[in-house]
Write a protein that holds these residues in place. Structure first.
Motif, mmCIF file in Angstrom:
data_model
loop_
_atom_site.group_PDB
_atom_site.id
_atom_site.type_symbol
_atom_site.label_atom_id
_atom_site.label_comp_id
_atom_site.label_asym_id
_atom_site.label_seq_id
_atom_site.Cartn_x
_atom_site.Cartn_y
_atom_site.Cartn_z
ATOM 1 N N THR A 16 -3.507 35.516 -14.186
ATOM 2 C CA THR A 16 -3.268 36.523 -13.149
ATOM 3 C C THR A 16 -1.881 37.132 -13.287
ATOM 4 O O THR A 16 -1.707 38.337 -13.096
ATOM 5 C CB THR A 16 -3.454 35.908 -11.745
ATOM 6 O OG1 THR A 16 -4.806 35.461 -11.634
ATOM 7 C CG2 THR A 16 -3.157 36.910 -10.649
ATOM 8 N N SER A 17 -0.883 36.329 -13.647
ATOM 9 C CA SER A 17 0.477 36.861 -13.784
ATOM 10 C C SER A 17 0.631 37.698 -15.055
ATOM 11 O O SER A 17 1.623 38.400 -15.207
ATOM 12 C CB SER A 17 1.499 35.723 -13.796
ATOM 13 O OG SER A 17 1.434 35.002 -15.005
ATOM 14 N N GLY A 18 -0.314 37.594 -15.972
ATOM 15 C CA GLY A 18 -0.232 38.352 -17.220
ATOM 16 C C GLY A 18 0.540 37.646 -18.315
ATOM 17 O O GLY A 18 0.748 38.203 -19.391
ATOM 18 N N SER A 19 0.954 36.409 -18.074
ATOM 19 C CA SER A 19 1.719 35.676 -19.086
ATOM 20 C C SER A 19 0.841 35.160 -20.221
ATOM 21 O O SER A 19 1.322 34.916 -21.318
ATOM 22 C CB SER A 19 2.458 34.510 -18.441
ATOM 23 O OG SER A 19 3.444 35.005 -17.566
ATOM 24 N N ILE A 20 -0.434 34.966 -19.923
ATOM 25 C CA ILE A 20 -1.411 34.581 -20.945
ATOM 26 C C ILE A 20 -2.587 35.542 -20.826
ATOM 27 O O ILE A 20 -3.012 35.873 -19.716
ATOM 28 C CB ILE A 20 -1.871 33.115 -20.769
ATOM 29 C CG1 ILE A 20 -0.693 32.175 -21.061
ATOM 30 C CG2 ILE A 20 -3.055 32.792 -21.676
ATOM 31 C CD1 ILE A 20 -0.990 30.706 -20.826
ATOM 32 N N ARG A 21 -3.073 35.993 -21.972
ATOM 33 C CA ARG A 21 -4.232 36.897 -21.961
ATOM 34 C C ARG A 21 -5.151 36.559 -23.124
ATOM 35 O O ARG A 21 -4.740 35.917 -24.095
ATOM 36 C CB ARG A 21 -3.809 38.357 -22.012
ATOM 37 C CG ARG A 21 -3.157 38.768 -23.308
ATOM 38 C CD ARG A 21 -2.906 40.273 -23.354
ATOM 39 N NE ARG A 21 -2.173 40.655 -24.524
ATOM 40 C CZ ARG A 21 -2.686 40.806 -25.737
ATOM 41 N NH1 ARG A 21 -3.946 40.592 -25.970
ATOM 42 N NH2 ARG A 21 -1.917 41.186 -26.752
ATOM 43 N N ALA A 22 -6.377 37.004 -23.014
ATOM 44 C CA ALA A 22 -7.334 36.827 -24.111
ATOM 45 C C ALA A 22 -6.874 37.673 -25.290
ATOM 46 O O ALA A 22 -6.480 38.826 -25.116
ATOM 47 C CB ALA A 22 -8.728 37.246 -23.661
ATOM 48 N N ALA A 23 -6.904 37.091 -26.477
ATOM 49 C CA ALA A 23 -6.500 37.821 -27.679
ATOM 50 C C ALA A 23 -6.948 37.060 -28.915
ATOM 51 O O ALA A 23 -6.994 35.840 -28.929
ATOM 52 C CB ALA A 23 -4.985 37.997 -27.720
ATOM 53 N N ALA A 24 -7.268 37.809 -29.940
ATOM 54 C CA ALA A 24 -7.623 37.222 -31.237
ATOM 55 C C ALA A 24 -6.377 37.275 -32.117
ATOM 56 O O ALA A 24 -6.213 38.171 -32.929
ATOM 57 C CB ALA A 24 -8.779 37.984 -31.863
ATOM 58 N N TRP A 36 -6.661 32.869 -26.831
ATOM 59 C CA TRP A 36 -5.696 33.129 -25.765
ATOM 60 C C TRP A 36 -4.304 33.157 -26.369
ATOM 61 O O TRP A 36 -4.013 32.387 -27.280
ATOM 62 C CB TRP A 36 -5.760 32.046 -24.687
ATOM 63 C CG TRP A 36 -7.081 31.937 -24.028
ATOM 64 C CD1 TRP A 36 -8.099 31.074 -24.356
ATOM 65 C CD2 TRP A 36 -7.573 32.741 -22.966
ATOM 66 N NE1 TRP A 36 -9.177 31.283 -23.541
ATOM 67 C CE2 TRP A 36 -8.885 32.309 -22.666
ATOM 68 C CE3 TRP A 36 -7.048 33.786 -22.220
ATOM 69 C CZ2 TRP A 36 -9.662 32.873 -21.667
ATOM 70 C CZ3 TRP A 36 -7.814 34.347 -21.214
ATOM 71 C CH2 TRP A 36 -9.104 33.894 -20.948
ATOM 72 N N ILE A 37 -3.419 34.009 -25.812
ATOM 73 C CA ILE A 37 -2.073 34.121 -26.367
ATOM 74 C C ILE A 37 -1.069 34.347 -25.234
ATOM 75 O O ILE A 37 -1.383 34.949 -24.218
ATOM 76 C CB ILE A 37 -2.029 35.244 -27.443
ATOM 77 C CG1 ILE A 37 -0.985 34.947 -28.502
ATOM 78 C CG2 ILE A 37 -1.856 36.607 -26.838
ATOM 79 C CD1 ILE A 37 -1.394 33.884 -29.465
ATOM 80 N N TYR A 38 0.125 33.860 -25.418
ATOM 81 C CA TYR A 38 1.231 33.995 -24.470
ATOM 82 C C TYR A 38 1.900 35.348 -24.683
ATOM 83 O O TYR A 38 2.140 35.742 -25.831
ATOM 84 C CB TYR A 38 2.211 32.848 -24.708
ATOM 85 C CG TYR A 38 3.486 32.914 -23.930
ATOM 86 C CD1 TYR A 38 3.486 32.795 -22.544
ATOM 87 C CD2 TYR A 38 4.703 33.070 -24.581
ATOM 88 C CE1 TYR A 38 4.671 32.827 -21.832
ATOM 89 C CE2 TYR A 38 5.896 33.097 -23.869
ATOM 90 C CZ TYR A 38 5.874 32.981 -22.491
ATOM 91 O OH TYR A 38 7.045 33.018 -21.785
ATOM 92 N N THR A 39 2.251 36.052 -23.595
ATOM 93 C CA THR A 39 2.773 37.413 -23.725
ATOM 94 C C THR A 39 4.191 37.614 -23.202
ATOM 95 O O THR A 39 4.735 38.707 -23.332
ATOM 96 C CB THR A 39 1.862 38.405 -22.980
ATOM 97 O OG1 THR A 39 1.902 38.105 -21.586
ATOM 98 C CG2 THR A 39 0.434 38.353 -23.502
ATOM 99 N N PHE A 94 7.366 34.286 -17.352
ATOM 100 C CA PHE A 94 6.693 35.428 -16.742
ATOM 101 C C PHE A 94 7.477 36.696 -17.025
ATOM 102 O O PHE A 94 8.643 36.645 -17.406
ATOM 103 C CB PHE A 94 6.482 35.213 -15.237
ATOM 104 C CG PHE A 94 7.740 34.893 -14.466
ATOM 105 C CD1 PHE A 94 8.553 35.893 -13.957
ATOM 106 C CD2 PHE A 94 8.103 33.574 -14.252
ATOM 107 C CE1 PHE A 94 9.702 35.594 -13.253
ATOM 108 C CE2 PHE A 94 9.255 33.255 -13.544
ATOM 109 C CZ PHE A 94 10.059 34.270 -13.047
ATOM 110 N N HIS A 95 6.810 37.829 -16.854
ATOM 111 C CA HIS A 95 7.419 39.133 -17.090
ATOM 112 C C HIS A 95 8.276 39.528 -15.885
ATOM 113 O O HIS A 95 7.860 39.335 -14.747
ATOM 114 C CB HIS A 95 6.343 40.202 -17.299
ATOM 115 C CG HIS A 95 5.447 39.902 -18.454
ATOM 116 N ND1 HIS A 95 5.772 40.254 -19.738
ATOM 117 C CD2 HIS A 95 4.256 39.266 -18.524
ATOM 118 C CE1 HIS A 95 4.800 39.855 -20.555
ATOM 119 N NE2 HIS A 95 3.872 39.251 -19.839
#
Length: 177
Positions: A16-24, A36-39, A94-95
Motif C-alpha cells: 500500500t505504501s508503494g515500497s514494494i510492488r509486483a515486478a519481474a 516482487w521488488i523494493y522501490t 518508504f518514499h
C-alpha cells in the motif's frame, strides 16, 4: 498484503505504501526473480545494480552483502540495538520528499502506516495533535498559518503516519517538497 510476502513488523503494508510492488526483476542479492521488488531508498557506499526482493530485506542479507541500510538511524534514539538493526537493515523504507525518518514511541520504533493528507491525519486525532505540538516547538507560532498548512496537506506537503507497536498511539511528521 500478499500472504506469500515476508511480514515486516515496522512496515506492515509495504504494498500500500508503494515500497514494494509486483515486478519481474532479478534481485542483485539472491539473483532471483521472485515477482516482487523494493522501490524505495537504500543507502550504501557500494554501487548496487538493481533493486532487492522483499526476502533479502527481511532476512538482512541485502543490507549485509551491500553494507547498507534502508532507513537512516536518525530519530531512532532510545530503541534497543536489535530494534535499530531491524528497522534500518531488515525493514523496507518508504518514499518521501525529504529524507525519511522513523518515529519512536514507548521506547520502540513505531510501525509506518503510510503517507496521508489532512483527512488521513484528522482520522487519527492523536497524530494530528502530536504533529501540531511538534510544529509549534519547531517555530510555528502563528496558529492560523499552522492550521492553513495542516489543512492544505496533500497539495505541497503530506504527513508520514506511524502507529506505536506498544500502545497503538498514532504519530506523524510533516514532509514537504
Amino acid at each position: 498484503m500478499s500472504a506469500d510476502l515476508p511480514f515486516f513488523r515496522y512496515h506492515p503494508d509495504p504494498l500500500t505504501s508503494g515500497s514494494i510492488r509486483a515486478a519481474a526483476e532479478t534481485c542483485p542479492c539472491c539473483k532471483r526473480d521472485r515477482g516482487w521488488i523494493y522501490t524505495a531508498t537504500f543507502y550504501s557506499a557500494q554501487d548496487v545494480s538493481g533493486r532487492f526482493c522483499p526476502w533479502c530485506i527481511a532476512d538482512g542479507s541485502a543490507a549485509e552483502r551491500f553494507a547498507g541500510e534502508f532507513t537512516d538511524s536518525c530519530g531512532l534514539d532510545g530503541v534497543s540495538k536489535d530494534v535499530l538493526h531491524e528497522v534500518t537493515r531488515r525493514t523496507p523504507g518508504f518514499h518521501a520528499w525529504q529524507d525519511p525518518r522513523w518515529l519512536v514511541h514507548c521506547q520502540d520504533a513505531a510501525a509506518f502506516v503510510g503517507e496521508v493528507g489532512y483527512a488521513g491525519l484528522a482520522a487519527h486525532p492523536d497524530a494530528l495533535d502530536q504533529l501540531r505540538t511538534d510544529m509549534r516547538l519547531d517555530g510555528w507560532h502563528d496558529e492560523s498559518r499552522l492550521e492553513r498548512f495542516l489543512t492544505s496537506m496533500a497539495e505541497d506537503s503530506t504527513a508520514m503516519l506511524f502507529r506505536c507497536t506498544v500502545c497503538g498511539t498514532h504519530l506523524a511528521y510533516a514532509d514537504a517538497s
